[in-house]
Design an enzyme around this catalytic site. Sequence first.
Site, mmCIF file in Angstrom:
data_model
loop_
_atom_site.group_PDB
_atom_site.id
_atom_site.type_symbol
_atom_site.label_atom_id
_atom_site.label_comp_id
_atom_site.label_asym_id
_atom_site.label_seq_id
_atom_site.Cartn_x
_atom_site.Cartn_y
_atom_site.Cartn_z
ATOM 1 N N GLY A 10 0.829 -1.214 0.000
ATOM 2 C CA GLY A 10 0.000 0.000 0.000
ATOM 3 C C GLY A 10 0.857 1.255 0.000
ATOM 4 O O GLY A 10 0.463 2.307 0.521
ATOM 5 N N GLY A 13 -0.380 4.822 -1.116
ATOM 6 C CA GLY A 13 -1.506 5.449 -0.416
ATOM 7 C C GLY A 13 -1.113 6.711 0.323
ATOM 8 O O GLY A 13 0.042 7.154 0.257
ATOM 9 N N ASP A 36 2.680 -1.681 -4.383
ATOM 10 C CA ASP A 36 1.245 -1.375 -4.358
ATOM 11 C C ASP A 36 0.562 -2.232 -5.421
ATOM 12 O O ASP A 36 1.226 -2.757 -6.314
ATOM 13 C CB ASP A 36 0.986 0.111 -4.603
ATOM 14 C CG ASP A 36 -0.276 0.577 -3.878
ATOM 15 O OD1 ASP A 36 -1.303 -0.126 -3.957
ATOM 16 O OD2 ASP A 36 -0.232 1.618 -3.204
ATOM 17 N N TYR A 141 -14.900 -1.676 7.563
ATOM 18 C CA TYR A 141 -13.488 -1.306 7.737
ATOM 19 C C TYR A 141 -13.093 -1.436 9.215
ATOM 20 O O TYR A 141 -12.080 -2.050 9.552
ATOM 21 C CB TYR A 141 -13.286 0.136 7.248
ATOM 22 C CG TYR A 141 -11.965 0.756 7.587
ATOM 23 C CD1 TYR A 141 -10.804 0.375 6.939
ATOM 24 C CD2 TYR A 141 -11.880 1.762 8.550
ATOM 25 C CE1 TYR A 141 -9.590 0.970 7.236
ATOM 26 C CE2 TYR A 141 -10.669 2.363 8.850
ATOM 27 C CZ TYR A 141 -9.533 1.967 8.197
ATOM 28 O OH TYR A 141 -8.336 2.563 8.500
ATOM 29 N N LYS A 145 -10.442 -4.010 10.965
ATOM 30 C CA LYS A 145 -9.305 -3.560 11.775
ATOM 31 C C LYS A 145 -9.360 -4.173 13.184
ATOM 32 O O LYS A 145 -8.326 -4.565 13.727
ATOM 33 C CB LYS A 145 -9.268 -2.028 11.856
ATOM 34 C CG LYS A 145 -8.877 -1.353 10.550
ATOM 35 C CD LYS A 145 -7.463 -1.710 10.135
ATOM 36 C CE LYS A 145 -7.035 -1.056 8.842
ATOM 37 N NZ LYS A 145 -5.751 -1.555 8.329
HETATM 38 N N1 SER Z 1 -8.881 7.767 8.183
HETATM 39 C C1 SER Z 1 -9.590 6.530 8.193
HETATM 40 C C2 SER Z 1 -10.901 6.632 7.542
HETATM 41 O O1 SER Z 1 -11.473 7.695 7.582
HETATM 42 C C3 SER Z 1 -9.791 6.070 9.596
HETATM 43 O O2 SER Z 1 -8.771 5.226 9.937
HETATM 44 O O3 SER Z 1 -11.385 5.662 7.043
#
Ligand code: SER
Length: 317
Positions: A10, A13, A36, A141, A145
């Site tokens: 990544g 990014g 990436d 997400y 995590k």
């Molecule tokens: N910056 C990230 C997001 O907004 C949060 O870890 O998804």
Amino acid sequence: MKEDKVLVTGAGGQLGTVLVKALRKLKGTKNVIATDLFVKPEQQDLMLPLDATDIEAVAQLVVEREVTQIYHLAAILSAQGEKQPLKTWNINLKSFFTILEVARRHRLDKVFFPSSIAVFGTKAPKKHTQQDIFLNPTTVYGMSKAAGEHWANYYFIKYGLDVRSLRYPGIIGHQSLPGGGTTDYAVDIYHRAVNNEPFICYLKADTALPMIFMEDAVRATLELMEVPEYQIRTRTSYNLSALSITPAEVVKSIKKWYPSFEVTYKEDFREAIARSWPSSILDTQAREDWGWKPRYLLDDITIEMINELKKKYNLHA
Ligand code: SER
């Protein structure tokens, strides 16, 4: 002593772009392999294409280049993730399993896994959220995590793999653009301001979120990864805090330099995501275990963002 050889996934990014530069300065350019999924033609000299979910490809690169550490930054972020929940879960977890397994099988020294304030949900206290609080993330997400943090801890306990992790707040930086997060407004707004363009904010004016300046985020990452192993007492992920700000506060800060900057508020689905996250988090453990301390407050960030973006856009006024 053997030199560290670092693989970064990544790397193209928002964080990867800046972290790779810092790692190359620290470890030597040839010792940092930036990868990436897609590499733009102009980046081909600096980065290799690599699918972080492809265990054979990752293992081959690790063996060929004698990699000793991996920074696994590849992931789909919170807002983008809500558009493709199953794909997000698969990519975020499958890529992390790939990294953990390759690191275990090839006995790598260390792995870095970026976690996020998105691991917290509506059942955590909104303000000064502590490290070991109940996690009920409501985005895919955040779920990926939170699960990743437990897997990091599992590989440490079961296999002794030295995985280290930070729960990043939203990252504000001028060097790169964020992609698909809920906190992206705090970068986009500065690009608009320096170009004298109006900004439409997708969060409400008073929605506070934890944020950090890119320089602090990169320094925190390197500090965590460089301290002796015995200092790391949290093996899920460390809360990392710098500041807690609302869009209205960012606007107020920008207006000190751009008094006629115009902002309108038009919330979208990201407002609900932001409301499910803490507005500020406590990073006592990070401060105690490895001496974390942020340096940049809001006006410092605003000055840096404006000065650097003006250079980027060739604006001298
Ligand atoms: N910056 C990230 C997001 O907004 C949060 O870890 O998804």
